[in-house]
Design a protein around this motif. Structure first.
Motif, mmCIF file in Angstrom:
data_model
loop_
_atom_site.group_PDB
_atom_site.id
_atom_site.type_symbol
_atom_site.label_atom_id
_atom_site.label_comp_id
_atom_site.label_asym_id
_atom_site.label_seq_id
_atom_site.Cartn_x
_atom_site.Cartn_y
_atom_site.Cartn_z
ATOM 1 N N LEU A 64 34.853 23.909 41.656
ATOM 2 C CA LEU A 64 34.887 24.530 42.979
ATOM 3 C C LEU A 64 35.957 25.618 43.048
ATOM 4 O O LEU A 64 35.722 26.703 43.613
ATOM 5 C CB LEU A 64 35.145 23.473 44.058
ATOM 6 N N ALA A 65 37.135 25.330 42.502
ATOM 7 C CA ALA A 65 38.214 26.323 42.514
ATOM 8 C C ALA A 65 37.810 27.575 41.730
ATOM 9 O O ALA A 65 38.027 28.709 42.187
ATOM 10 C CB ALA A 65 39.488 25.714 41.929
ATOM 11 N N LYS A 66 37.217 27.378 40.571
ATOM 12 C CA LYS A 66 36.813 28.526 39.753
ATOM 13 C C LYS A 66 35.670 29.298 40.400
ATOM 14 O O LYS A 66 35.601 30.524 40.279
ATOM 15 C CB LYS A 66 36.435 28.046 38.352
ATOM 16 N N ASP A 67 34.780 28.595 41.107
ATOM 17 C CA ASP A 67 33.706 29.282 41.836
ATOM 18 C C ASP A 67 34.283 30.218 42.892
ATOM 19 O O ASP A 67 33.808 31.352 43.068
ATOM 20 C CB ASP A 67 32.786 28.263 42.521
ATOM 21 N N CYS A 68 35.306 29.753 43.609
ATOM 22 C CA CYS A 68 35.933 30.588 44.641
ATOM 23 C C CYS A 68 36.572 31.833 44.025
ATOM 24 O O CYS A 68 36.405 32.953 44.538
ATOM 25 C CB CYS A 68 36.994 29.778 45.405
ATOM 26 N N LEU A 69 37.294 31.653 42.950
ATOM 27 C CA LEU A 69 37.941 32.788 42.286
ATOM 28 C C LEU A 69 36.891 33.766 41.750
ATOM 29 O O LEU A 69 37.046 34.995 41.884
ATOM 30 C CB LEU A 69 38.827 32.288 41.152
ATOM 31 N N ARG A 70 35.827 33.232 41.191
ATOM 32 C CA ARG A 70 34.782 34.084 40.627
ATOM 33 C C ARG A 70 34.112 34.906 41.728
ATOM 34 O O ARG A 70 33.863 36.108 41.559
ATOM 35 C CB ARG A 70 33.752 33.217 39.904
ATOM 36 N N GLU A 71 33.837 34.273 42.873
ATOM 37 C CA GLU A 71 33.202 34.982 43.979
ATOM 38 C C GLU A 71 34.068 36.131 44.484
ATOM 39 O O GLU A 71 33.566 37.199 44.868
ATOM 40 C CB GLU A 71 32.911 34.017 45.128
ATOM 41 N N ALA A 72 35.388 35.912 44.482
ATOM 42 C CA ALA A 72 36.319 36.940 44.969
ATOM 43 C C ALA A 72 36.685 37.957 43.891
ATOM 44 O O ALA A 72 37.414 38.918 44.168
ATOM 45 C CB ALA A 72 37.583 36.283 45.504
ATOM 46 N N GLY A 73 36.215 37.751 42.677
ATOM 47 C CA GLY A 73 36.545 38.661 41.588
ATOM 48 C C GLY A 73 37.992 38.559 41.153
ATOM 49 O O GLY A 73 38.596 39.551 40.720
ATOM 50 N N LEU A 74 38.568 37.358 41.246
ATOM 51 C CA LEU A 74 39.973 37.147 40.919
ATOM 52 C C LEU A 74 40.121 36.058 39.876
ATOM 53 O O LEU A 74 39.175 35.321 39.572
ATOM 54 C CB LEU A 74 40.755 36.747 42.183
ATOM 55 N N GLY A 75 41.331 35.957 39.328
ATOM 56 C CA GLY A 75 41.665 34.901 38.390
ATOM 57 C C GLY A 75 42.877 34.133 38.879
ATOM 58 O O GLY A 75 43.548 34.522 39.848
ATOM 59 N N PHE A 76 43.200 33.045 38.201
ATOM 60 C CA PHE A 76 44.360 32.242 38.598
ATOM 61 C C PHE A 76 45.641 33.075 38.595
ATOM 62 O O PHE A 76 46.534 32.860 39.418
ATOM 63 C CB PHE A 76 44.516 31.044 37.656
ATOM 64 N N ALA A 77 45.747 34.039 37.683
ATOM 65 C CA ALA A 77 46.966 34.850 37.581
ATOM 66 C C ALA A 77 47.188 35.732 38.805
ATOM 67 O O ALA A 77 48.299 36.223 39.024
ATOM 68 C CB ALA A 77 46.920 35.705 36.323
ATOM 69 N N ASP A 78 46.142 35.933 39.611
ATOM 70 C CA ASP A 78 46.264 36.773 40.804
ATOM 71 C C ASP A 78 46.812 36.016 42.010
ATOM 72 O O ASP A 78 47.149 36.625 43.030
ATOM 73 C CB ASP A 78 44.896 37.350 41.184
ATOM 74 N N LEU A 79 46.913 34.712 41.921
ATOM 75 C CA LEU A 79 47.317 33.898 43.072
ATOM 76 C C LEU A 79 48.797 34.050 43.379
ATOM 77 O O LEU A 79 49.639 34.003 42.472
ATOM 78 C CB LEU A 79 47.008 32.422 42.824
ATOM 79 N N ALA A 80 49.118 34.196 44.657
ATOM 80 C CA ALA A 80 50.513 34.157 45.090
ATOM 81 C C ALA A 80 50.948 32.731 45.359
ATOM 82 O O ALA A 80 52.119 32.387 45.192
ATOM 83 C CB ALA A 80 50.708 34.998 46.344
ATOM 84 N N ALA A 81 50.001 31.888 45.786
ATOM 85 C CA ALA A 81 50.351 30.499 46.112
ATOM 86 C C ALA A 81 49.121 29.624 45.930
ATOM 87 O O ALA A 81 47.977 30.083 46.016
ATOM 88 C CB ALA A 81 50.859 30.397 47.557
ATOM 89 N N VAL A 82 49.375 28.366 45.661
ATOM 90 C CA VAL A 82 48.320 27.365 45.586
ATOM 91 C C VAL A 82 48.791 26.159 46.393
ATOM 92 O O VAL A 82 49.937 25.714 46.265
ATOM 93 C CB VAL A 82 47.990 26.991 44.128
ATOM 94 N N ALA A 83 47.917 25.651 47.254
ATOM 95 C CA ALA A 83 48.278 24.569 48.170
ATOM 96 C C ALA A 83 47.266 23.448 48.057
ATOM 97 O O ALA A 83 46.079 23.681 47.809
ATOM 98 C CB ALA A 83 48.321 25.095 49.607
ATOM 99 N N ALA A 84 47.736 22.228 48.253
ATOM 100 C CA ALA A 84 46.844 21.071 48.222
ATOM 101 C C ALA A 84 47.281 20.073 49.277
ATOM 102 O O ALA A 84 48.475 19.946 49.582
ATOM 103 C CB ALA A 84 46.859 20.414 46.846
ATOM 104 N N THR A 85 46.313 19.367 49.826
ATOM 105 C CA THR A 85 46.629 18.281 50.746
ATOM 106 C C THR A 85 47.386 17.204 49.983
ATOM 107 O O THR A 85 46.892 16.671 48.992
ATOM 108 C CB THR A 85 45.351 17.689 51.353
ATOM 109 N N ALA A 86 48.595 16.882 50.460
ATOM 110 C CA ALA A 86 49.419 15.858 49.817
ATOM 111 C C ALA A 86 49.483 14.581 50.638
ATOM 112 O O ALA A 86 50.148 13.626 50.259
ATOM 113 C CB ALA A 86 50.828 16.398 49.580
#
Length: 347
Positions: A64-86
């Motif tokens: 799911l995470a990779k699908d979102c990045l692929r749709e936006a034309g981005l990669g993990f290296a482009d992220l400024a932040a990553v958040a998860a429900t803790a």
């Protein structure tokens, strides 16, 4: 590794029985979102099985995470932040989501944010484009879900004042248990709402717990018990369809009456509220929305209710809460723990 000052935020949600990922631009624009429901995995058990949920999150989250990045034309290296429900939530699912987010943060230098699921619901109303005008602090939040029924004064990011909460069952739990008594499939809330449309809400007299009482606490156990006693008094076997519809409609009306009364009291306890916001899965119920919209209008304020897809568990709200927290100067260490119990406003 050098931290990025700005850029897209990846949000991950895995606290219960939905696996979700969403990618938001720094201004809150939704670039991509995915939600995978586990309803079919748990339906045979009549509720969520934690071990099954955790394994399903583990199998689905990366894709799911990779699908979102692929749709936006981005990669993990482009992220400024990553958040998860803790938290709060089921510990297995929380560990899957936060572990994945921490791995991405460690590998890319993105800022990590551990998000309180309840805060994500609380801040959803401020997502750009959701309402004609985003509510300014303070506003009154009515959080309605399977695990929570709360009235909260939202005074700022990280600043919450609990005005009232459930003394027993949460409203979503009462919907699900009543639906089960009526022989409806899991999840019970939407099925009960659909059945209620065929019934007479005045057909059966049911209790309105705490009606007109001081404060804005909730109680739904007595209402659920009244339905259980009514069903038990019927002949063995499936309930007649007309009776089941009348019970569903009468139950839903009793819940709406109770919520309407409690919210009126809550608004009196939060006189400076700029809006009434409802969130959580039960906030998608049409009758409840209509009744609370009337309460807000009478009080001289407006009701803000997210679209149905953002009422149930989703990752857009997680990513947006992360953006709000980043703007307020918050971040989380990679050692931040999961918190299966995490009251809103607690550190």
């Amino acid at each position: 590794m050098e931290r990025k000052e700005s850029g897209p935020v990846l949000g991950l949600e895995s606290s219960c029985d939905e696996t979700a990922a969403a990618l938001l631009a720094p201004d809150g624009t939704v670039l991509a979102e995915r939600v995978l429901s586990q309803i079919a995995d748990h339906a045979a058990f009549g509720g969520v099985v934690p071990e099954i949920a955790a394994r399903a999150h583990l199998a689905a989250l990366d894709g799911l995470a990779k699908d979102c990045l692929r749709e936006a034309g981005l990669g993990f290296a482009d992220l400024a932040a990553v958040a998860a429900t803790a938290g709060p939530g089921l510990i297995g699912g929380l560990l899957v989501g936060t572990g994945y987010a921490k791995g991405v943060a460690a590998a890319t230098g993105a800022t990590y944010l551990a998000i309180n699921h309840l805060e994500a619901h609380a801040l959803t109303a401020r997502l750009p484009g959701l309402a004609p005008r985003a509510p300014q602090f303070p506003y009154l939040l009515l959080l309605l879900s399977g695990g929570h029924s709360q009235c909260v004064a939202v005074e700022g990011v990280g600043r919450y004042r609990l005005l009232g909460t459930t003394l027993d069952d949460a409203v979503g739990e009462a919907f699900d248990k009543t639906a089960k008594l009526l022989g409806l499939p899991y999840p019970g809330g939407p099925a009960l709402e659909a059945l209620a449309r065929q019934g007479n809400p005045a057909a059966i007299t049911l209790p309105r717990p705490l009606l007109h009482r001081e404060g804005c606490d909730f109680s739904f156990s007595g209402l659920k018990t009244a339905v259980a006693q009514l069903v038990a008094a019927q002949a063995a076997g499936a309930l007649p369809s007309a009776l089941a519809a009348d019970i569903a409609a009468s139950f839903q009306a009793a819940v709406a009456d109770s919520l309407e009364d409690r919210v009126r009291h809550a608004l009196a306890l939060c006189p400076g509220a700029t809006a009434l916001v409802i969130a959580g899965g039960v906030a998608s119920n049409r009758l409840i929305r209509e009744r609370l919209e009337a309460v807000a209008r009478t009080a001289g304020t407006s009701l803000i209710a997210p679209p149905v897809r953002l009422c149930t568990d989703n990752a857009v709200m997680v990513a947006w809460a992360a953006i709000e927290r980043l703007r307020a100067g918050f971040a989380s260490p990679l050692a931040a723990p999961c918190k299966p119990r995490w009251p809103l406003g607690a550190a």
